[in-house]
Design a protein around this motif. Structure first.
Motif, short mmCIF file in Angstrom:
data_model
loop_
_atom_site.label_atom_id
_atom_site.label_comp_id
_atom_site.label_asym_id
_atom_site.label_seq_id
_atom_site.Cartn_x
_atom_site.Cartn_y
_atom_site.Cartn_z
N PRO A 260 38.28 32.74 40.91
CA PRO A 260 38.29 33.62 39.77
C PRO A 260 36.86 34.14 39.26
N SER A 261 36.08 33.20 39.52
CA SER A 261 34.65 33.52 38.95
C SER A 261 34.20 34.68 39.60
N ILE A 262 34.61 35.06 40.87
CA ILE A 262 34.13 36.16 41.62
C ILE A 262 34.39 37.46 40.93
N ASN A 263 35.56 37.52 40.28
CA ASN A 263 35.98 38.73 39.47
C ASN A 263 34.86 39.45 38.62
N PHE A 264 34.17 38.58 38.03
CA PHE A 264 33.05 39.08 37.20
C PHE A 264 31.84 39.78 37.88
N PHE A 265 31.93 39.72 39.11
CA PHE A 265 30.88 40.42 39.91
C PHE A 265 31.24 41.22 41.10
N GLU A 266 32.62 41.15 41.31
CA GLU A 266 33.28 41.99 42.44
C GLU A 266 34.39 42.69 42.15
N ASN A 267 34.94 42.47 40.99
CA ASN A 267 36.37 43.01 40.57
C ASN A 267 35.86 44.44 39.78
#
Length: 357
Positions: A260-267
């Protein structure tokens, strides 16, 4: 009878040195400011991958004849951007995108010369020694010189990410490149402020108001960082409504990536959502800074600096919303990036014009 002459008193050598150094630093800061705007235009016109080699010295010379143009165009045709997005592009269209990337790199080289050559001159003349009140000025200037060199290398590192297996640069490297430019700009302005007005001249304010100012600077910086991620993902081309995002506070696809944390940078959805709410929270935080300054009775330059923060944050929010609603027109988007730097400048000015009791 001897003639009587009326001559102005001579300016002390240390004062003259301070003025020369401060003027030079502010010129360099303006050039970095312009570089950030040129970089924004380069990105918005999708020109950043048109030059596929890095030649720090001879790269300042553009193609001068048809053979040179054919050579650089053939190199571009081997890139993922051409193959996947611009196949069939004409040479005339290529020249249009090539100009902005070449001009961006040329301006960076000019900044290096305008900083390095006067630095050597001032050093040899003794101006730096005469203006150095705390004994650290020369190290600050050498540090800025080193940061400038690293920034050039970081720019090429960013471009490399779009020449291998993707038709665009990494949003992480783009954000790092812009953040480094902002840092250099702020350091140039801060050192220039320090030369013209020693810290002891600032208005006395509460410790909490000073901390508020530093926190505000960090929040504007974080908002600009997420703005760079938005640019790197072309996230500004989606969800072009405000205040909701296509009818949602948070679109359901904002959590589609794992972890989930990757959404803040890649979503795309989450990156734009984060930038929006950082901007709105930061705007309120900055307006509160101005209100607190009025409550504490700020006057003179400190009050003017606080008012400039409030004025700039309102303008910057307007530019951001307008850029979003109009689907990122180049002039408005470039103005929005310039507005971020001006807002940071206003906060930095406020910090320089205040000191805690």
């Amino acid at each position: 009878m001897a003639a009587v002459t009326d001559t102005a008193p001579a300016i002390p050598a240390s004062t003259a040195s301070v003025r020369r150094l401060a003027a030079w630093l502010f010129v360099c800061a303006f050039m970095v400011f312009a570089m950030a705007v040129i970089g924004a235009i380069t990105r918005l016109t999708e020109s950043g991958l048109s030059m596929v080699v890095w030649e720090p010295l001879i790269g300042a010379i553009p193609p001068l004849n048809q053979a040179d143009w054919n050579q650089v165009f053939d190199l571009y045709k081997q890139t993922p951007e051409y193959v996947l997005e611009n196949a069939g592009m004409s040479l005339a269209a290529f020249k249009g995108i090539y100009f902005w990337e070449w001009f961006h790199r040329l301006w960076g080289r000019l900044i290096g010369l305008v900083f390095a050559l006067p630095l050597l001159w001032f050093w040899l003349r003794g101006d730096i020694g005469r203006a150095d009140r705390g004994g650290t000025l020369k190290w600050k200037l050498l540090g800025l010189l080193a940061l400038g060199g690293l920034q050039g290398a970081l720019g090429w590192y960013m471009v490399m990410s779009g020449l291998v297996d993707r038709p665009s640069v990494s949003q992480y490297r783009l954000a790092a490149h812009l953040s480094a430019a902002i840092l250099i700009y702020l350091l140039l302005v801060w050192v220039g402020f320090g030369l013209l007005r020693p810290k002891g001249d600032g208005a006395i304010v509460s410790r909490s108001l000073r901390l508020h100012g530093w926190a505000a600077l960090a929040m504007v910086g974080a908002t600009a960082f997420w703005g760079a991620l938005v640019a790197g993902l072309d996230a500004g081309m989606a969800y072009n409504t405000f205040p909701l995002m296509d009818g949602h506070v948070l679109p359901p696809e904002a959590w589609s990536l794992n972890p989930p944390s990757i959404n803040f940078f890649e979503n795309t959805a989450m990156v734009q959502f984060t930038h929006r709410w950082l901007a709105q929270t930061t705007a309120l935080f900055l307006l509160l800074l101005w209100v607190r300054g009025r409550i504490e009775g700020l006057s003179g330059r400190a009050a003017t600096a606080a008012a400039s923060v409030a004025a700039m944050v309102l303008l910057q929010v307007s530019l951001g919303v307008g850029t979003l609603l109009m689907r990122v027109p180049i002039p408005l988007a470039a103005a929005h990036q310039a507005g971020a730097l001006l807002l940071l400048t206003a906060v930095l000015w406020f910090l320089h014009e205040t000191r805690r009791a």
